[in-house]
Design a protein around this motif. Structure first.
Motif, PDB file in Angstrom:
ATOM      1  N   VAL A 244      -5.333   9.953   0.668  1.00  0.00           N
ATOM      2  CA  VAL A 244      -4.075   9.654   1.081  1.00  0.00           C
ATOM      3  C   VAL A 244      -4.156  10.808   2.265  1.00  0.00           C
ATOM      4  CG1 VAL A 244      -2.792   9.421  -1.191  1.00  0.00           C
ATOM      5  CG2 VAL A 244      -3.019  11.521  -0.117  1.00  0.00           C
ATOM      6  N   GLU A 245      -5.477  11.160   3.341  1.00  0.00           N
ATOM      7  CA  GLU A 245      -5.529  12.131   3.869  1.00  0.00           C
ATOM      8  C   GLU A 245      -6.576  11.794   4.827  1.00  0.00           C
ATOM      9  OE1 GLU A 245      -4.361  16.219   3.081  1.00  0.00           O
ATOM     10  OE2 GLU A 245      -2.587  15.297   2.705  1.00  0.00           O
ATOM     11  N   PRO A 246      -7.038  11.485   5.378  1.00  0.00           N
ATOM     12  CA  PRO A 246      -5.917  10.727   6.535  1.00  0.00           C
ATOM     13  C   PRO A 246      -5.659   9.606   6.084  1.00  0.00           C
ATOM     14  CG  PRO A 246      -7.827  10.197   8.009  1.00  0.00           C
ATOM     15  CD  PRO A 246      -8.348  11.328   6.729  1.00  0.00           C
ATOM     16  N   PRO A 274       3.451   7.953   2.503  1.00  0.00           N
ATOM     17  CA  PRO A 274       2.017   8.461   2.690  1.00  0.00           C
ATOM     18  C   PRO A 274       1.309   9.217   1.483  1.00  0.00           C
ATOM     19  CG  PRO A 274       4.285   9.729   3.606  1.00  0.00           C
ATOM     20  CD  PRO A 274       4.369   8.848   3.329  1.00  0.00           C
ATOM     21  N   THR A 275       1.832  10.243   0.479  1.00  0.00           N
ATOM     22  CA  THR A 275       1.702  10.767  -0.395  1.00  0.00           C
ATOM     23  C   THR A 275       1.587   9.649  -1.421  1.00  0.00           C
ATOM     24  OG1 THR A 275       3.803  10.304  -1.956  1.00  0.00           O
ATOM     25  CG2 THR A 275       3.455  12.765  -0.592  1.00  0.00           C
ATOM     26  N   LEU A 276       1.148   8.304  -1.332  1.00  0.00           N
ATOM     27  CA  LEU A 276       0.931   6.945  -2.305  1.00  0.00           C
ATOM     28  C   LEU A 276       0.306   6.052  -1.467  1.00  0.00           C
ATOM     29  CD1 LEU A 276       4.507   6.945  -4.752  1.00  0.00           C
ATOM     30  CD2 LEU A 276       2.723   8.482  -5.291  1.00  0.00           C
ATOM     31  N   PHE A 311       8.013   7.125  -6.994  1.00  0.00           N
ATOM     32  CA  PHE A 311       8.377   5.587  -5.982  1.00  0.00           C
ATOM     33  C   PHE A 311       8.759   4.261  -7.066  1.00  0.00           C
ATOM     34  CE2 PHE A 311       9.011   1.780  -3.464  1.00  0.00           C
ATOM     35  CZ  PHE A 311      10.143   2.415  -2.732  1.00  0.00           C
ATOM     36  N   GLY A 312       9.837   4.438  -7.552  1.00  0.00           N
ATOM     37  CA  GLY A 312       9.913   3.155  -8.543  1.00  0.00           C
ATOM     38  C   GLY A 312       9.247   3.622 -10.077  1.00  0.00           C
ATOM     39  N   ASP A 313       8.296   2.836 -10.236  1.00  0.00           N
ATOM     40  CA  ASP A 313       7.406   3.001 -11.152  1.00  0.00           C
ATOM     41  C   ASP A 313       6.304   3.646 -10.909  1.00  0.00           C
ATOM     42  OD1 ASP A 313       9.081   1.668 -13.235  1.00  0.00           O
ATOM     43  OD2 ASP A 313       7.966  -0.319 -12.819  1.00  0.00           O
TER      44      ASP A 313
END
Length: 715
Positions: A244-246, A274-276, A311-313
């Motif tokens: 996830v980075e960058p 951006p965390t997922l 985020f949701g499921d």
């Protein structure tokens, strides 16, 4: 009881197909995968195969092996004891030309391609050297990565899947989906199962990588994309490693998620969180022509201490906290990677070839029939394509001289199609003539609007705009380009001025340019309530020069002029164009005119560097004669307006005298333009002191014109 004799014979409901697979020298080939309607077999050292218990009818048999062409045959299967026979001769899959591009011309097509790449093993992945997170949902989620091989064909040989954190999917599965058209719609169609079930958990939260040998699936990517899909299969939180980075927006359309039946990119599913949003830990190994560069990196895991996000499921942690017990039954083609997997970047693989001899260029018709149209040793050629405005398609094959098999032709490159056209041919009659010039002028004036094909034909200089340069270049096509002048200075700057003729109020276009002017276009922006612009004309009349105009929108006059015989346009003292003006306003009104969107074509037909030196001017009424008017108000206090008319530019002086004839104030002294003018006297003298009450005289001197009037100042 009485004995009877019954004769029985077998009744066959199914049939078989058998045969031998050999190379061009007649030697048997092992490890060839044969398949037909779900029935499969693989050849051994003797090259033989048998497909058992096929239904009666015609079956298509496929024979494939990495490094060889895939062959197909339609075989009639009968319900009988003896199998139907079908032998195959597989030729080595020689590297083929790639990246064929077709560029249309006038009854011809330019073709260019890249040389065949060496056949190599190579890995592809879209993550970098660190997995900062993981992702899953703990249900029936599916995670996919879209791979696009650099060249075709490419054979899928293996996978490396990375998991970490709360990864606990103990009965995951892996599928592949082929997308020959590269539609970017996610995994669609029928899945090809690569791993029926496997424990994909990551005990201890550290990064775990599992390697799978999937070469037995004989998956060939001949065009487009292949999606590799990892399924949670309701066996626990997936925890697939996530880079996830960058953030890598260029790969947003490569990482896909399905929470049910529909597929979408992870970016769209989590609204770009951006965390997922990241690049999933899925690597694919191929055999093929890799092209240049590296396609994967060695990645290490990260001990996950980031905030928990859901985020949701989808989440980056095991939301339910449920960890199922592993069955421990993993497939034989699965290996745990002890150290971070080191990707294999391209290396040459000897495929019994000696040298590339030449290229064969084929035209391909709508029924996929091919005909040889060119042979060359270069990676480019031009082929005849007549008539224009018909689609022509081509592919290229490479001819190789091999050590073991003699002369072999590669499979075809990608198919490249195009439609040849006549440059400047606006009316599609394959003849560029004056009618096309007039059509292009109409496009510029917005009297007509070009279709996409007309735009392509008429944008001769390919600057993504139809302008005067295209007009001049089409004229050069008609006249053979004889008008183009060698040795001119293409860096010369043209200075353009919009001026007003102070005697007539006509507008003038002046061009200060050291080289020849062959064409021009411009727009005049004006106030149609105050003035009317009449038909533009050349300052120096020339039979061969066309000047035309259009006013499709009120207040915008578009003008185009060009020498239709390829010569230049003449001016006098830098004046090229006159635009007569009819003034519709009152005496006190002034109309502002702007010169915009100037384009000038020079000697070579190309656009000239232009500077609008005077891009605006004012237009107003011009009186017929000199006049001095009575001041207003009169008598006055504290100020009055003195009006006077100038039919021509003059040196003007306005002076105030008292009854004794003494000059007390000079209101104006200097050069003034023609027009109706007005000045204010505030009752003060030249020292700024207020004058006494009484009668005063005011006079005007303008050239030879003299006039005097009197006025009364009251306190």
């Amino acid at each position: 009881s009485e004995m009877i004799t019954v004769t029985d014979s077998p009744v066959y409901l199914f049939g078989d197909i058998t045969g031998t697979i050999v190379d061009p020298n007649g030697d048997p080939i092992d490890s060839v995968a044969l398949s037909s309607e779900g029935v499969t077999d693989t050849t051994g050292q003797d090259g033989t195969y048998t497909l058992w218990n096929l239904s009666v009818g015609v079956h298509t048999v496929q024979a494939s092996r990495p490094g060889f062409y895939t062959a197909y045959a339609d075989v009639e299967v009968a319900a009988q004891a003896e199998p139907s026979e079908q032998d195959f001769v597989l030729s080595p899959d020689m590297p083929s030309p790639v990246a064929l591009v077709a560029t249309p011309g006038d009854e011809e097509v330019d073709l260019i391609w890249r040389t065949p790449g060496s056949i190599s093993y190579y890995d592809m992945a879209y993550y970098d050297d660190t997995f900062e997170a993981q992702i899953g949902c703990g249900g029936g989620c599916q995670f996919a990565v879209r791979f696009t091989p650099p060249n075709y064909p490419a054979y899928l040989l293996g996978l490396v899947l990375s998991f970490q954190g709360d990864a606990a999917a103990v009965s995951g599965a892996v599928d592949a989906y082929l997308d020959p058209n590269g539609d970017l719609s996610g995994p669609i169609g029928d899945p090809i199962n690569l791993v029926p079930v496997a424990d994909l958990s990551a005990p201890g939260a550290e990064l775990v990588q599992y390697e799978f040998d999937v070469s037995g699936a004989n998956l060939e990517v001949s065009s487009g994309d292949i999606y590799i899909v990892v399924n949670e299969a309701n066996s626990g939180f997936m925890g697939i490693a996530n880079d996830v980075e960058p953030q890598s927006p260029e790969y947003y359309d490569r990482n896909w998620v399905s929470l049910g039946a529909e597929w979408a990119t992870i970016f769209d599913v989590v609204a770009g969180d951006p965390t997922l949003t990241g690049d999933f830990g899925i690597l694919a190994s191929f055999l093929g022509a890799p092209g240049r560069g590296s396609y994967a990196m060695t990645a290490a895991g990260d001990v996950i201490e980031d905030p928990q996000v859901q985020f949701g499921d989808l989440a980056n942690y095991n939301v339910s906290g449920i960890v199922m017990e592993s069955t421990g039954q993993n497939p034989d083609n699965m290996t745990v990677v002890d150290v971070p997997y080191e990707p294999e970047n391209p290396s040459n693989l000897n495929m019994d070839r000696d040298e590339l001899q030449e290229y064969h260029v084929y035209q391909v018709d709508a029924d996929a029939n091919e005909s040889l149209v060119a042979t060359t040793v270069d990676t480019f050629t031009t082929v005849t394509a007549s008539p224009n405005y018909v689609e022509y398609c081509y592919h290229v094959r490479a001819q190789w001289s091999t050590d073991n098999y003699g002369v072999l032709e590669s499979r075809a490159s990608n198919l490249a199609c195009t439609v040849p056209y006549g440059v400047g041919d606006a009316d599609f009659d394959s003849d560029t003539d004056i009618q096309d010039v007039l059509a292009v002028v109409d496009f510029i004036l917005e009297e007509d609007f070009p279709s996409d094909d007309q735009f392509r034909n008429c944008d001769v200089n390919m600057d993504e705009a139809i302008n005067i340069a295209d007009v001049i270049m089409i004229i050069d096509i008609i006249y053979g380009g004889a008008a183009r002048t060698a040795g001119f200075d293409p860096s010369a700057m043209a200075f353009v001025d919009l001026l007003t003729d102070l005697n007539t109020s006509d507008l003038m276009i002046n061009i200060d340019y050291t080289e020849a002017v062959r064409g021009m276009q411009f727009e005049l922006d004006y106030n149609p309530t105050l003035i009317k612009l009449k038909t533009p004309r050349l300052f120096v009349f020339q039979d061969q020069v066309m000047i035309t105009h259009s006013e499709k929108r009120a207040g915008i006059l578009k003008v185009v002029l060009a020498n239709l015989q390829g010569g230049s346009i003449e001016g006098f003292n830098n004046t090229f164009i006159i635009i007569p003006v009819e003034f519709k306003g009152d005496r006190q009104d002034v109309s502002h005119v702007e010169l915009e969107n100037i384009a000038l074509a020079g000697s070579d037909g190309k656009l000239v560097n232009v500077v609008a030196r005077s891009a605006s001017t004012d237009v107003k009424l011009i009186p017929d004669q000199f006049a001095l008017h009575q001041n207003y108000p009169n008598p006055f206090n504290p100020k009055t307006d003195i009006r006077f008319d100038l039919p021509e530019a003059s040196q003007v002086e306005i002076v105030i005298f008292n009854l004794m004839g003494k000059k007390i104030r000079t209101i104006s002294s200097g050069e003034m333009t023609p027009g109706y003018h007005s000045l204010i006297w505030d009752g003060t003298n030249d020292l700024g002191t207020l004058a006494a009450t009484g009668m005063y005289f005011y006079t005007i001197s303008a050239g030879d014109f003299r006039a005097t009037k009197k006025m009364l100042f009251l306190k």
